[in-house]
Design a protein around this motif. Structure first.
Motif, mmCIF file in Angstrom:
data_model
loop_
_atom_site.group_PDB
_atom_site.id
_atom_site.type_symbol
_atom_site.label_atom_id
_atom_site.label_comp_id
_atom_site.label_asym_id
_atom_site.label_seq_id
_atom_site.Cartn_x
_atom_site.Cartn_y
_atom_site.Cartn_z
ATOM 1 N N LYS A 56 -4.198 -34.948 -4.778
ATOM 2 C CA LYS A 56 -5.078 -34.801 -3.229
ATOM 3 C C LYS A 56 -4.810 -33.912 -2.508
ATOM 4 N N ILE A 57 -3.854 -33.029 -3.129
ATOM 5 C CA ILE A 57 -4.478 -31.981 -2.001
ATOM 6 C C ILE A 57 -5.339 -31.165 -2.668
ATOM 7 N N ALA A 58 -5.379 -30.942 -3.431
ATOM 8 C CA ALA A 58 -6.567 -29.560 -4.251
ATOM 9 C C ALA A 58 -8.211 -30.671 -3.464
ATOM 10 N N ASP A 59 -7.918 -32.229 -3.368
ATOM 11 C CA ASP A 59 -8.976 -32.683 -3.008
ATOM 12 C C ASP A 59 -8.812 -32.355 -1.175
ATOM 13 N N LYS A 60 -8.015 -32.462 -0.641
ATOM 14 C CA LYS A 60 -7.887 -33.208 0.544
ATOM 15 C C LYS A 60 -8.104 -31.221 1.535
ATOM 16 N N PHE A 61 -7.709 -30.265 0.669
ATOM 17 C CA PHE A 61 -7.017 -28.628 1.414
ATOM 18 C C PHE A 61 -8.234 -27.747 1.132
ATOM 19 N N ASP A 62 -8.826 -27.414 1.541
ATOM 20 C CA ASP A 62 -9.466 -26.196 1.134
ATOM 21 C C ASP A 62 -7.663 -25.027 0.691
ATOM 22 N N LEU A 63 -7.743 -24.236 -0.034
ATOM 23 C CA LEU A 63 -6.844 -23.647 -0.304
ATOM 24 C C LEU A 63 -7.169 -21.798 -1.081
ATOM 25 N N SER A 64 -8.123 -22.314 -1.288
ATOM 26 C CA SER A 64 -9.252 -20.999 -2.150
ATOM 27 C C SER A 64 -9.399 -19.667 -1.501
ATOM 28 N N ASP A 65 -9.695 -19.812 -0.036
ATOM 29 C CA ASP A 65 -10.194 -18.618 0.496
ATOM 30 C C ASP A 65 -8.642 -18.009 1.331
ATOM 31 N N THR A 66 -8.289 -16.894 -0.405
ATOM 32 C CA THR A 66 -6.720 -16.797 -0.533
ATOM 33 C C THR A 66 -6.500 -15.255 0.432
ATOM 34 N N GLU A 67 -8.258 -14.722 0.988
ATOM 35 C CA GLU A 67 -8.553 -13.270 1.558
ATOM 36 C C GLU A 67 -8.234 -13.728 3.455
ATOM 37 N N SER A 68 -9.380 -14.661 3.858
ATOM 38 C CA SER A 68 -8.876 -14.245 5.022
ATOM 39 C C SER A 68 -8.242 -15.141 6.026
ATOM 40 N N ASN A 69 -8.250 -16.511 5.129
ATOM 41 C CA ASN A 69 -7.637 -17.856 5.441
ATOM 42 C C ASN A 69 -6.381 -18.177 4.283
ATOM 43 N N PRO A 70 -5.203 -16.904 4.275
ATOM 44 C CA PRO A 70 -4.585 -17.438 3.063
ATOM 45 C C PRO A 70 -3.503 -19.123 4.129
ATOM 46 N N SER A 71 -3.328 -20.318 3.311
ATOM 47 C CA SER A 71 -2.551 -21.299 3.796
ATOM 48 C C SER A 71 -2.027 -21.345 2.733
ATOM 49 N N MET A 72 -1.353 -22.930 3.135
ATOM 50 C CA MET A 72 -0.554 -23.908 2.210
ATOM 51 C C MET A 72 -0.060 -25.103 2.789
ATOM 52 N N VAL A 73 0.039 -26.253 2.148
ATOM 53 C CA VAL A 73 0.751 -27.670 2.314
ATOM 54 C C VAL A 73 2.286 -26.923 2.293
ATOM 55 N N VAL A 74 2.757 -27.745 3.621
ATOM 56 C CA VAL A 74 4.314 -27.761 2.986
ATOM 57 C C VAL A 74 4.826 -29.124 2.796
ATOM 58 N N GLY A 75 6.123 -29.499 2.697
ATOM 59 C CA GLY A 75 6.591 -30.565 2.871
ATOM 60 C C GLY A 75 6.894 -31.180 4.444
#
Lengths: 223, 395
Positions: free
Chosen positions: B127-146
């Motif tokens: 679900k996270i892989a579908d919903k959030f774009d975590l691929s832009d690790t250079e300009s916008n490093p992001s994470m989903v947290v509990g």
């Protein structure tokens, strides 16, 4: 109606100390009779009352009431016999001090699960008869000695028993209250109840409505 | 028509309770405390068991780890290609994950790296892989947290991002893209999901390496066979199945429950000895009262019925009170202290809310462990007195 045949009653205080409270007693009391058992403390008067009320069993001999051997009754049947036939007025009244007058008086009726009207009817009758209706809701421990005794008498009569037993009924009362009690006895006698009183109070001697006075001494009846 | 329930007898029983205020209060207090503790423990264990069962269902079927000198080392990512060729394996994914200790709060976060294009081993990660774009690790490093992680970060004023301290001492700033929502709180509460690249950076894991490999098997019955095949290819590996993990979780949890139950059996036993002792030592007033009741025509069973009502009313009231308090303690206030004892890692893991599980069996068990035993402990001494001659009792 009440017959004690060759009654011996012994109390075992410990293995080496056995007290003979009644020693071969024979006694007959007719229906409607008022009998006063006289004698000093420890003479055995109260033990005779206990046996008539089936509160205890004789060591030997028989107690017969209305042709029933009540001294042989199992415990539960003895309770029913007491409930249906006996009104016991104890020396120290044996009321439950933290309950109200009304609650104390109706105690003998409680196991019968009576309906409210029946309870009220019986309560009204005895509280009026023994002049305690104005104190119905008072807590017993707050009453005077005389009032407590009237509650005890009302409780003893709430089931309209045939036999009324009183153990030293005036021991804790002054003379005026004692005379009041004697008047109550007169009323009960007029209702044709069989009454047995154990006392050493001289006020009870030579009363016109007393049928018999029996002297008890050292566990024996003195004729 | 006459009622079958003897109201006068019940009224008398209530009066008897109220007449002995201090004794009744003491019994209600001790009884309520015991019921409260016992029910709380059962409520907590039920909730945690439910959480564990739900968590175990989400675990990978097979985990392959590399072992060297008895210790866990990073595994080569190439191993995925060999494992996926084994007949019966439907998928294999190299995982990059680890525990990040957040010193400020004194808690551990579980950091999991995922790939956008990869098939995820957990539905919730999918679900996270579908919903959030975590691929832009250079300009916008992001994470989903509990939820627990978010709460902990907020308390340390990290609301939009978090600074990870890397093994070389430099900082890695990662934005909080969203909150992770999974089936169970035990699973999701302490988790941070980010891209594999960021996870590698945080833990300093080489690109050719992974923490472990998870393997998906089409037919669960083939798991033992596949495990043996992996073992033959990689003799230096440790292979853990979901069944192993379930047993392991269960053992830890049952061990803790066992200790608690043993303690409770002892305290329960002690409680009943106290109660029995108190009840068997009827006061002279109580004995006299039974004697009076017998003398005015109550039968033994009338006395016992009254004593039954008296003890039942008092113990049932305490039971209801204890259960009510424990319900509030566990499900409204989150069982402070006791929950930590059971979960066992409160200093490292973030706390989670216990799910509400209504278990009638538990309530019946606590009821039968307490109320009837107390009633019996009260009735027996009364019966002893009631069967004596009334004259003897009054004198």
């Amino acid at each position: 109606m009440i017959e004690l045949k060759n009654i011996i009653k012994r109390y075992e205080l410990n293995k080496n100390d056995i007290v003979t409270a009644l020693d071969d007693i024979n006694l007959k009391i007719k229906e409607g009779e008022l009998v006063v058992l006289k004698g000093a403390s420890g003479s055995g008067k109260s033990t005779i009352l206990s046996l008539i009320a089936a509160l205890s069993k004789p060591t030997s001999g028989e107690v017969v009431v209305d042709e029933k051997k009540i001294s042989k009754l199992p415990d539960n049947f003895a309770s029913v016999y007491r409930r249906d036939n006996i009104g016991f007025i104890f020396q120290k009244y044996n009321l439950i001090p933290t309950l109200s007058v009304k609650e104390n008086i109706i105690l003998p009726l409680v196991p019968l699960n009576p309906d409210a009207n029946e309870v009220q009817e019986k309560l009204d009758k005895v509280t009026k008869m023994f002049n305690i209706s104005h104190k119905e809701d008072s807590i017993v421990r707050n009453l005077s000695g005389g009032e407590q005794q009237r509650v005890a008498i009302a409780r003893a009569n709430v089931n309209n028993p045939k036999i009324v037993i009183a153990d030293e009924p005036t021991a804790n009362l002054d003379e005026k209250l004692s005379l009041n009690f004697i008047e109550i006895l007169r009323e009960l006698k007029a209702l044709n109840k069989t009454i047995v009183i154990a006392t050493h109070d001289p006020l009870f001697f030579d009363l016109d409505f007393v049928d018999r006075e029996i002297q008890v001494h050292n566990g024996k009846i003195i004729l | 028509m006459k009622s079958k329930i003897n109201i006068y007898l019940i009224e008398y029983a209530i009066n008897a309770i109220l007449r002995q205020k201090s004794k009744s209060f003491f019994i209600v207090f001790v009884f309520t405390l015991l019921i409260f503790l016992l029910t709380s423990v059962f409520f907590i264990t039920n909730s945690i068991r439910y959480e564990l069962d739900s968590t175990v269902d989400t675990l990978p079927q097979i985990i392959v780890q590399k072992i060297k000198a008895g210790r866990h080392y990073d595994i080569d990512v190439d191993a995925v290609d060999n494992i996926i060729e084994i007949a019966g394996v439907s998928d294999a994914v190299a995982r990059v994950w680890g525990y990040y200790y957040f010193e400020n709060a004194g808690v551990n976060f579980s950091v999991v790296g995922i790939e956008q294009y990869e098939k995820q081993y957990k539905n919730s990660f999918e679900k996270i892989a579908d919903k959030f774009d975590l691929s832009d690790t250079e300009s916008n490093p992001s994470m989903v947290v509990g939820h627990g992680v978010k709460k902990t970060m907020h308390q340390s004023y990290y609301k939009e991002y978090f600074n990870f301290i890397k093994p070389d001492g430099t900082l890695k700033k990662v934005n909080i893209a969203g909150v992770f929502d999974a089936d169970t709180q035990l699973e999701s509460n302490d988790i941070i999901v980010t891209s594999k690249e960021i996870a590698r950076e945080i833990f300093d894991i080489d690109e050719a390496k992974a923490t472990d490999i998870v393997v998906k098997v089409a037919n669960p019955k083939e798991i033992p066979m596949i495990v043996s095949k992996i073992k033959s290819i990689y003799p230096d590996s440790r292979i853990i199945t979901s069944q192993d993990l379930k047993v392991s979780y269960q053992n830890i949890f049952d061990y803790k429950s066992g200790i608690f139950l043993a303690l409770f059996i002892v305290s329960l036993f002690t409680f009943f000895i106290i109660i029995y002792d108190k009840s068997s030592g009827l006061s002279s007033e109580e004995k006299r009262e039974i004697g009076i009741l017998k003398a005015i025509g109550w039968r033994v069973d009338d006395v016992l019925k009254e004593k039954f009502y008296e003890s039942f009313i008092i113990s049932f009231f305490a039971y209801i009170l204890g259960v009510g308090l424990s319900f509030a303690y566990v499900y409204i206030f989150g069982a402070p202290i006791l929950q930590n004892i059971f979960v066992g890692y409160s200093q490292l893991k973030t706390s989670f809310e216990l799910p509400f599980i209504f278990d009638a069996q538990t309530l019946f068990l606590v009821f039968f462990l307490s109320v009837p035993i107390y009633v019996a402990a009260t009735i027996i001494p009364s019966w002893k007195v009631a069967t004596l001659e009334a004259d003897e009792v009054i004198r």
